[in-house]
Motif scaffolding. Structure first.
Motif, mmCIF file in Angstrom:
data_model
loop_
_atom_site.group_PDB
_atom_site.id
_atom_site.type_symbol
_atom_site.label_atom_id
_atom_site.label_comp_id
_atom_site.label_asym_id
_atom_site.label_seq_id
_atom_site.Cartn_x
_atom_site.Cartn_y
_atom_site.Cartn_z
ATOM 1 N N GLN A 75 0.847 -1.201 0.000
ATOM 2 C CA GLN A 75 0.000 0.000 0.000
ATOM 3 C C GLN A 75 0.881 1.250 0.000
ATOM 4 O OE1 GLN A 75 -3.147 -0.107 -0.641
ATOM 5 N NE2 GLN A 75 -3.033 -2.350 -0.605
ATOM 6 N N LEU A 76 0.304 2.350 -0.519
ATOM 7 C CA LEU A 76 1.031 3.611 -0.542
ATOM 8 C C LEU A 76 1.173 4.146 0.879
ATOM 9 C CD1 LEU A 76 -0.683 5.518 -3.499
ATOM 10 C CD2 LEU A 76 1.466 4.254 -3.497
ATOM 11 N N SER A 77 2.354 4.635 1.157
ATOM 12 C CA SER A 77 2.538 5.371 2.392
ATOM 13 C C SER A 77 1.604 6.581 2.323
ATOM 14 C CB SER A 77 3.989 5.826 2.490
ATOM 15 O OG SER A 77 4.061 7.016 3.224
ATOM 16 N N ASP A 78 0.922 6.902 3.418
ATOM 17 C CA ASP A 78 -0.006 8.036 3.291
ATOM 18 C C ASP A 78 0.610 9.341 3.781
ATOM 19 O OD1 ASP A 78 -0.086 7.572 5.948
ATOM 20 O OD2 ASP A 78 -2.179 6.898 6.002
ATOM 21 N N ARG A 79 1.912 9.397 3.770
ATOM 22 C CA ARG A 79 2.572 10.627 4.217
ATOM 23 C C ARG A 79 2.667 11.651 3.093
ATOM 24 N NH1 ARG A 79 8.061 9.168 6.740
ATOM 25 N NH2 ARG A 79 8.095 11.416 6.961
ATOM 26 N N HIS B 54 9.026 17.320 5.739
ATOM 27 C CA HIS B 54 10.418 17.051 5.361
ATOM 28 C C HIS B 54 10.536 16.971 3.833
ATOM 29 C CE1 HIS B 54 14.091 14.726 4.582
ATOM 30 N NE2 HIS B 54 14.552 15.333 5.654
ATOM 31 N N ASP B 55 9.587 16.267 3.200
ATOM 32 C CA ASP B 55 9.588 16.191 1.727
ATOM 33 C C ASP B 55 9.428 17.587 1.123
ATOM 34 O OD1 ASP B 55 9.821 13.452 1.836
ATOM 35 O OD2 ASP B 55 7.697 13.056 1.450
ATOM 36 N N ILE B 56 8.522 18.378 1.694
ATOM 37 C CA ILE B 56 8.277 19.725 1.157
ATOM 38 C C ILE B 56 9.554 20.549 1.178
ATOM 39 C CG2 ILE B 56 7.124 21.946 1.677
ATOM 40 C CD1 ILE B 56 4.618 20.391 2.407
ATOM 41 N N SER B 57 10.315 20.475 2.267
ATOM 42 C CA SER B 57 11.475 21.359 2.400
ATOM 43 C C SER B 57 12.753 20.758 1.811
ATOM 44 C CB SER B 57 11.696 21.707 3.866
ATOM 45 O OG SER B 57 11.873 20.520 4.614
ATOM 46 N N ASN C 35 3.307 26.933 8.853
ATOM 47 C CA ASN C 35 2.167 27.030 7.933
ATOM 48 C C ASN C 35 2.316 26.127 6.712
ATOM 49 O OD1 ASN C 35 0.213 29.346 8.783
ATOM 50 N ND2 ASN C 35 2.263 30.088 9.264
ATOM 51 N N GLY C 36 3.243 25.187 6.770
ATOM 52 C CA GLY C 36 3.410 24.233 5.662
ATOM 53 C C GLY C 36 4.149 24.790 4.464
ATOM 54 N N LYS C 37 4.836 25.916 4.651
ATOM 55 C CA LYS C 37 5.538 26.548 3.522
ATOM 56 C C LYS C 37 7.040 26.496 3.732
ATOM 57 C CE LYS C 37 1.553 27.519 1.968
ATOM 58 N NZ LYS C 37 0.996 26.792 0.830
ATOM 59 N N ALA C 38 7.768 26.437 2.620
ATOM 60 C CA ALA C 38 9.228 26.414 2.724
ATOM 61 C C ALA C 38 9.908 27.136 1.572
ATOM 62 C CB ALA C 38 9.725 24.966 2.780
ATOM 63 N N TRP C 39 9.116 27.653 0.621
ATOM 64 C CA TRP C 39 9.692 28.196 -0.606
ATOM 65 C C TRP C 39 9.048 29.525 -0.967
ATOM 66 C CZ3 TRP C 39 13.604 25.116 -2.195
ATOM 67 C CH2 TRP C 39 13.571 23.782 -1.792
ATOM 68 N N ALA C 40 9.772 30.322 -1.738
ATOM 69 C CA ALA C 40 9.199 31.588 -2.201
ATOM 70 C C ALA C 40 9.704 31.900 -3.604
ATOM 71 C CB ALA C 40 9.581 32.723 -1.252
ATOM 72 N N VAL D 186 7.906 19.944 -8.885
ATOM 73 C CA VAL D 186 8.036 19.043 -7.733
ATOM 74 C C VAL D 186 6.810 19.387 -6.889
ATOM 75 C CG1 VAL D 186 9.335 18.535 -5.631
ATOM 76 C CG2 VAL D 186 10.540 18.842 -7.812
ATOM 77 N N LEU D 187 5.856 18.454 -6.826
ATOM 78 C CA LEU D 187 4.526 18.826 -6.346
ATOM 79 C C LEU D 187 4.538 19.229 -4.871
ATOM 80 C CD1 LEU D 187 2.524 16.153 -8.366
ATOM 81 C CD2 LEU D 187 2.994 18.548 -8.971
ATOM 82 N N GLU D 188 5.494 18.710 -4.116
ATOM 83 C CA GLU D 188 5.628 19.135 -2.721
ATOM 84 C C GLU D 188 6.182 20.562 -2.641
ATOM 85 O OE1 GLU D 188 6.718 16.185 -3.877
ATOM 86 O OE2 GLU D 188 5.164 14.913 -2.984
#
Ligand code: C2O
Ligand code: CU
Length: 471
Positions: free
Chosen positions: A178-182, A187-190, A362-367, A456-458
């Protein structure tokens, strides 16, 4: 003749993909190629059977979704039905179409609610390899399997023995298959985004591709992965790159023999099978040098279909894209900042300055140019007059790779780190290496608000998104 409503009523669920004449919203009646796509929860045999099926989200219970194949110049209508539990949209990646058909939630349309449908329509003015995928919570919807190839054939295609479409993806699978639901993990986002542990071609673990001596193949590669960049090396073979992101390029072999294809991108190859019968060669992905793996084997049968490879031309004709006037262009600087191991101290989010800690909260890491996006609707990063040539001078001031994608337009890649590119490729998604500076140019000939974001969708979810306003 069916009315639109009867048509929808009769054809939902039938998986019908055919030429059906029916009345469009504008009341004109013409022959359009019509397709139905139903976004559903399903299960698919990704790994060998003894491990069981993997739960996925996909179109029409098929992984990848049904291939949409039309001819250049066709009017295409696609009725998308949402059978998920959440809102969705479909974006036709790389297709130059009217803004209202671009499938960006809130920016170009209201999202399609669960149980609802939306009719997309466009003219396939460019030939080439394209693809489709949701633009709503893409990191999870695309990550769970919602995507498919969209092939627009040239009226007179180049001559090959066989054509293949390889939709590449990777998955983060647990031992249960099964797919990991993470999805959307911080960590992936940043960092590099979600790089999975299982790579598939067309939704399956690849094994071997059977070929014959003398055979000429056209392979249409689509990278549908959330974050993985592929760098494919064909042992003992020298495939020619004939198109990138759908658009023809002077046929050439890849630099260092590695065909690099970042998320969102497409590459069309011509592969001449020049080796002897009953031999075997591997295709290896070496993009991440310490994690090379064999993607698939080329396995020669005993047949020799011709002694010498074909020598017919392999360059498809150019698409009708307006040529940028680079000596009469407006220039805009685009600076990418953020991510782990970066120097960004903070950014604007929802109109307020946030330091990095608060952004991450807030779930953000990029600008982009100091602004972290929090949704698809925002003040434009760049505003352009209709038909103006624009040069975007883009600097990747981060420690990570970013495939930057512009909607509604096709651009030429002019320079990398100040060096003019040999082929000045037409692309809609350009991979920027860490620290790299890339200049692109395009004619802003398609009015509307268009997304410009990292594929990169994250990273996209983490704020690396902006709007280019035209007209
Ligand atoms: Cu393929 Cu804005 O996306
Ligand atoms: Cu990125």
């Amino acid at each position: 003749m069916l009315t639109r409503r009867q048509f929808i009523h009769r054809s939902i669920g039938s998986g019908l993909a055919s030429i059906v004449p029916f009345k469009s919203e504008s009341g004109d009646t013409n022959l359009a190629k019509t397709f139905l796509l139903n976004a559903v929860k399903s299960a698919h045999q990704i790994v060998p059977e003894q491990y069981g099926k993997t739960d996925v989200w996909c179109f029409d219970h098929s992984l990848p979704g049904p291939e949409i194949r039309v001819t250049q110049g066709d009017i295409v209508r696609i009725l998308v039905t949402n059978s998920l539990d959440e809102e969705t949209t479909v974006h036709w990646h790389g297709i130059r179409l009217a803004n209202a058909m671009d499938g960006v939630p809130h920016l170009t349309q209201a999202p399609i609610a669960p149980g609802d449908s939306f009719l997309y329509e466009f003219t396939a003015s460019d030939a080439g390899t394209f693809w489709y995928h949701p633009h709503q919570r893409s990191f999870e919807q695309v990550g769970r399997g919602l995507y498919g190839a969209l092939v627009v054939e040239e009226p007179n295609p180049i001559q090959v023995d066989r054509e293949l479409v390889w939709v590449l993806d990777d998955w983060q699978l647990e031992r249960t298959a099964q797919l990991s639901d993470r999805f959307g993990d911080m960590h992936d986002i940043s960092h590099a985004g979600q790089i999975g542990n299982t790579v598939t071609i067309n939704g399956k673990l690849p094994d071997q591709l059977k070929v014959s001596t003398g055979e000429r193949l056209r392979i249409r590669l689509v990278n549908a992965a959330n974050a993985r960049v592929f760098g494919l090396e064909f042992e003992s073979h020298n495939p020619q790159i004939i198109a990138i992101d759908g658009h023809p390029v002077t046929p050439h072999t890849a630099e260092n023999e590695q065909i690099v294809i970042a998320p969102g991108m497409r590459v069309d190859l011509v592969l001449d099978c020049v080796e002897r019968p009953e031999t075997m060669f591997s295709v290896v992905d070496r993009f991440y040098s310490n994690q090379a793996y064999k993607l698939i084997n080329l396995s020669y049968g005993d047949a020799v279909i011709r002694e010498h490879v074909m020598d017919s031309p392999i360059q498809p004709p150019p698409n009708p894209v307006a040529e940028p006037e680079t000596n009469n262009a407006v220039n805009h600087v685009v600076e990418l900042t953020g991510g782990a191991r970066g120097t960004m101290e903070g950014a604007m989010l929802n109109g307020h300055w946030h330091d990095l800690r608060s952004l991450v909260h807030n779930g953000k890491a990029w600008a982009i140019n100091g602004i972290a996006a929090s949704g698809h609707v925002m003040d434009p990063l760049v505003t352009l007059d209709l038909n103006q040539t624009c040069i975007l001078d883009m600097l990747n001031d981060t420690a990570w790779h970013h495939p930057m994608h512009l909607h509604g337009h096709t651009f030429r890649v002019l320079t990398r780190n100040g060096n003019p590119g040999r082929y000045q490729e037409w692309q809609d998604t350009v991979l920027m290496d860490p620290g790299e500076r890339v200049e692109i140019a395009f004619v802003a000939d398609n009015p509307g608000d268009w997304m410009f974001h990292c594929h990169v969708l994250e990273h996209q979810a983490g704020g690396m998104m902006g709007v280019v306003r035209v007209g």
